[in-house]
Design a protein around this motif. Sequence first.
Motif, mmCIF file in Angstrom:
data_model
loop_
_atom_site.group_PDB
_atom_site.id
_atom_site.type_symbol
_atom_site.label_atom_id
_atom_site.label_comp_id
_atom_site.label_asym_id
_atom_site.label_seq_id
_atom_site.Cartn_x
_atom_site.Cartn_y
_atom_site.Cartn_z
ATOM 1 N N GLY A 6 -21.277 -3.608 9.305
ATOM 2 C CA GLY A 6 -22.293 -2.745 7.636
ATOM 3 C C GLY A 6 -21.693 -1.437 7.525
ATOM 4 N N VAL A 7 -20.116 -2.069 7.845
ATOM 5 C CA VAL A 7 -19.689 -0.353 7.768
ATOM 6 C C VAL A 7 -18.180 -1.307 6.808
ATOM 7 C CG1 VAL A 7 -19.906 0.937 9.431
ATOM 8 C CG2 VAL A 7 -17.895 -0.733 9.636
ATOM 9 N N LEU A 8 -17.214 0.239 5.667
ATOM 10 C CA LEU A 8 -16.707 -0.250 4.754
ATOM 11 C C LEU A 8 -15.405 -1.233 5.326
ATOM 12 C CD1 LEU A 8 -16.088 0.460 1.341
ATOM 13 C CD2 LEU A 8 -15.032 2.245 2.190
ATOM 14 N N GLY A 9 -14.758 -2.061 4.962
ATOM 15 C CA GLY A 9 -13.281 -2.364 4.795
ATOM 16 C C GLY A 9 -12.670 -1.798 3.857
ATOM 17 N N GLN A 10 -12.417 -1.142 3.080
ATOM 18 C CA GLN A 10 -12.190 -1.061 2.023
ATOM 19 C C GLN A 10 -10.079 -0.815 2.616
ATOM 20 O OE1 GLN A 10 -9.342 1.322 0.897
ATOM 21 N NE2 GLN A 10 -10.097 -0.355 -1.187
ATOM 22 N N GLU A 11 -8.861 -1.123 2.617
ATOM 23 C CA GLU A 11 -7.753 -1.247 3.195
ATOM 24 C C GLU A 11 -6.853 0.056 2.990
ATOM 25 O OE1 GLU A 11 -4.610 -3.295 1.096
ATOM 26 O OE2 GLU A 11 -4.733 -2.399 -1.003
ATOM 27 N N THR A 12 -7.833 0.957 2.109
ATOM 28 C CA THR A 12 -7.225 2.059 2.969
ATOM 29 C C THR A 12 -8.319 3.340 3.635
ATOM 30 O OG1 THR A 12 -7.395 3.106 0.864
ATOM 31 C CG2 THR A 12 -5.007 1.851 1.341
ATOM 32 N N VAL A 13 -9.599 2.348 3.353
ATOM 33 C CA VAL A 13 -10.368 3.884 3.421
ATOM 34 C C VAL A 13 -10.894 2.997 4.843
ATOM 35 C CG1 VAL A 13 -12.410 4.761 2.595
ATOM 36 C CG2 VAL A 13 -10.033 4.731 0.760
ATOM 37 N N GLY A 14 -11.886 4.016 5.255
ATOM 38 C CA GLY A 14 -12.481 3.472 6.543
ATOM 39 C C GLY A 14 -12.015 2.612 7.420
ATOM 40 N N VAL A 33 -4.586 17.728 -4.520
ATOM 41 C CA VAL A 33 -4.122 18.265 -3.341
ATOM 42 C C VAL A 33 -5.218 17.343 -2.786
ATOM 43 C CG1 VAL A 33 -5.713 20.278 -3.631
ATOM 44 C CG2 VAL A 33 -3.697 20.321 -1.942
ATOM 45 N N GLY A 34 -4.640 16.892 -1.962
ATOM 46 C CA GLY A 34 -5.263 16.162 -0.618
ATOM 47 C C GLY A 34 -4.460 15.937 0.171
ATOM 48 N N LEU A 35 -5.410 14.132 0.425
ATOM 49 C CA LEU A 35 -4.569 13.344 1.342
ATOM 50 C C LEU A 35 -4.711 12.108 0.628
ATOM 51 C CD1 LEU A 35 -5.810 13.236 4.752
ATOM 52 C CD2 LEU A 35 -3.999 14.566 3.517
ATOM 53 N N ASN A 36 -3.593 10.983 0.693
ATOM 54 C CA ASN A 36 -3.289 9.920 -0.239
ATOM 55 C C ASN A 36 -4.853 9.301 -0.220
ATOM 56 O OD1 ASN A 36 -2.571 6.486 -0.101
ATOM 57 N ND2 ASN A 36 -2.542 7.751 -2.103
ATOM 58 N N HIS A 37 -5.343 8.625 -1.726
ATOM 59 C CA HIS A 37 -6.546 8.211 -1.352
ATOM 60 C C HIS A 37 -8.341 9.131 -1.053
ATOM 61 C CE1 HIS A 37 -5.531 3.480 -2.252
ATOM 62 N NE2 HIS A 37 -4.751 4.603 -2.778
ATOM 63 N N ASN A 45 0.493 0.913 1.783
ATOM 64 C CA ASN A 45 -0.614 1.060 2.032
ATOM 65 C C ASN A 45 -0.950 1.057 3.662
ATOM 66 O OD1 ASN A 45 -1.410 2.657 -0.192
ATOM 67 N ND2 ASN A 45 -2.403 0.038 -1.111
ATOM 68 N N PRO A 46 -1.747 1.546 4.592
ATOM 69 C CA PRO A 46 -2.428 3.613 3.742
ATOM 70 C C PRO A 46 -1.123 3.679 3.464
ATOM 71 C CG PRO A 46 -3.696 1.895 6.400
ATOM 72 C CD PRO A 46 -2.089 1.635 5.648
ATOM 73 N N ALA A 47 -0.534 4.179 2.474
ATOM 74 C CA ALA A 47 0.298 5.523 2.330
ATOM 75 C C ALA A 47 0.910 6.175 2.925
ATOM 76 C CB ALA A 47 0.952 5.309 0.885
ATOM 77 N N CYS A 91 1.751 7.077 -5.019
ATOM 78 C CA CYS A 91 0.470 6.307 -5.265
ATOM 79 C C CYS A 91 0.186 6.774 -6.722
ATOM 80 C CB CYS A 91 -0.537 6.595 -4.433
ATOM 81 S SG CYS A 91 -1.780 6.678 -4.403
ATOM 82 N N ASP A 92 -0.348 5.263 -7.627
ATOM 83 C CA ASP A 92 -0.047 5.360 -8.915
ATOM 84 C C ASP A 92 -1.934 6.073 -9.105
ATOM 85 O OD1 ASP A 92 -1.908 3.049 -7.771
ATOM 86 O OD2 ASP A 92 -1.052 2.109 -9.157
ATOM 87 N N SER A 93 -2.820 6.340 -7.802
ATOM 88 C CA SER A 93 -4.129 6.823 -7.947
ATOM 89 C C SER A 93 -4.332 8.094 -8.799
ATOM 90 C CB SER A 93 -4.966 6.298 -6.807
ATOM 91 O OG SER A 93 -5.028 5.685 -6.366
ATOM 92 N N PRO A 94 -3.758 9.292 -7.893
ATOM 93 C CA PRO A 94 -3.175 10.546 -8.912
ATOM 94 C C PRO A 94 -2.631 10.362 -10.423
ATOM 95 C CG PRO A 94 -2.310 11.023 -6.991
ATOM 96 C CD PRO A 94 -2.529 8.766 -6.837
ATOM 97 N N VAL A 95 -1.369 9.903 -10.226
ATOM 98 C CA VAL A 95 -1.205 9.754 -11.949
ATOM 99 C C VAL A 95 -2.399 9.463 -12.667
ATOM 100 C CG1 VAL A 95 0.272 8.433 -13.422
ATOM 101 C CG2 VAL A 95 0.786 9.217 -10.868
ATOM 102 N N GLY A 96 -2.424 8.399 -12.737
ATOM 103 C CA GLY A 96 -3.537 6.957 -13.242
ATOM 104 C C GLY A 96 -4.924 8.687 -13.704
#
Length: 445
Positions: free
Chosen positions: A101-109, A191-195, A144-146, A165-170
């Motif tokens: 019941g928890v998140l399994g995303q490849e970079t989060v959680g 500012v922050g951490l990756n993702h 990842n996790p980058a 990472c392409d997320s901030p660019v996008g």
Amino acid sequence: MKLTILGGGGFRVPLVYGALLGDRAEGRVTRVVLHDVDAGRLRAIARVLAEQASGVPDAPEVAFTTDLDEALRGAAFVFSAIRVGGLEGRADDERVALAEGVLGQETVGAGGIAYGLRTVPVAVDIARRVARLAPDAWVINFTNPAGLVTEAMSRHLGDRVIGICDSPVGLGRRIARALGARPREAWIDYVGLNHLGWVRGLRIAGRDELPRLLDDPVLLGSFEEGRLFGADWLRSLGAIPNEYLHYYYFNREAVRAYREAERTRGAFLRDQQARFYAGVADPDVPALELWNRTRAEREATYMAENREAAGAGEREAEDLSGGYEDVALALMRAIARDERATLILNVRNRGTLSPLDADAVIEVPCLVDASGAHPVSVEPLPDHATGLVCAVKAVEREVLAAARSGSRATAVKAFALHPLVDSVNVAHRLVDGYTAVHPGLAYLG
């Protein structure tokens, strides 16, 4: 100049090579060496690259090898985009977490922790080899996790490893577009951490235009993050979060959407790419054409569950064009030619964010020149963001400690401390579940 690409049989390698084909300046990359543990995947991607280079004068030479040391020797730049455990491993990360019941995303959680635990030992071995075989090389990390992997490698390579990472660019591109500005003309206060970062301002000709965006519900509804998070929440934050923060701010909805989906993202990509690599193995199949079709489907379905949960609709056509390859090329140009550039990168903190120590890898705008990437001074984060950044960085440190010591108890601690894992008992079961399916975690005693 030699560029080595680790994970050279990976699906997105043609994006990097395509960017190199457009670089005609002096000092450009002239030789690309692809390294992968899977020779069949290497041959498949080499076919795509050969078709890309067809008719292009002086296209960078391409070679491929399964010998890591051979690939690294003489490299000026090393681009790391490995996937330890492959897409089958990613699908397992998602499945084990969702069963709890928890998140399994490849970079989060939970999924990101499992991926990090099996990737960090491999990344550290690569860093040590680079230090020995190519001590003057710059490592550009996209694995990842980058942020976590970049920090693990920085303990052996110092500032000569830089994460991208392409997320901030996008995100910056979409905000600028919504404001009617050219992305290249905008200064993005990110500012922050990756993702796990926030755009807190976007300055055009010295003026911060973000307040105008936050005050206009029509403009906010015109781009993906505005629809994903909702205008009211963005105004409450006074910032635009990276899309991956949807997993934190709307965690119940995201987990429910992933559990109800026909297939997880990892399972979808596993099956999709299996078809692609099987298709390219047929010499009569146009490799580049098949790659383009497969990529279009991949990009269109990115974070589909989150968009569905938020009612955010389909992705805009302009957001299907990637972006990390442009960051990689701009970074290489800035260092190799001393062409100064400002890029959002993953680098060591060096006092930029005061709550974190100097060696913590963060994601911020950097000034890049021949001496590397230098983080720009930023204003402190608000308390809610500082708390989240510090909590996730603490988890990353436990992952690094577990990978270094092989301690199962430390791995359990990493899971249990994550904001998206809600029970120590769940953390124990996650470690049991992941070690059962991942041979790469056998080192946890």
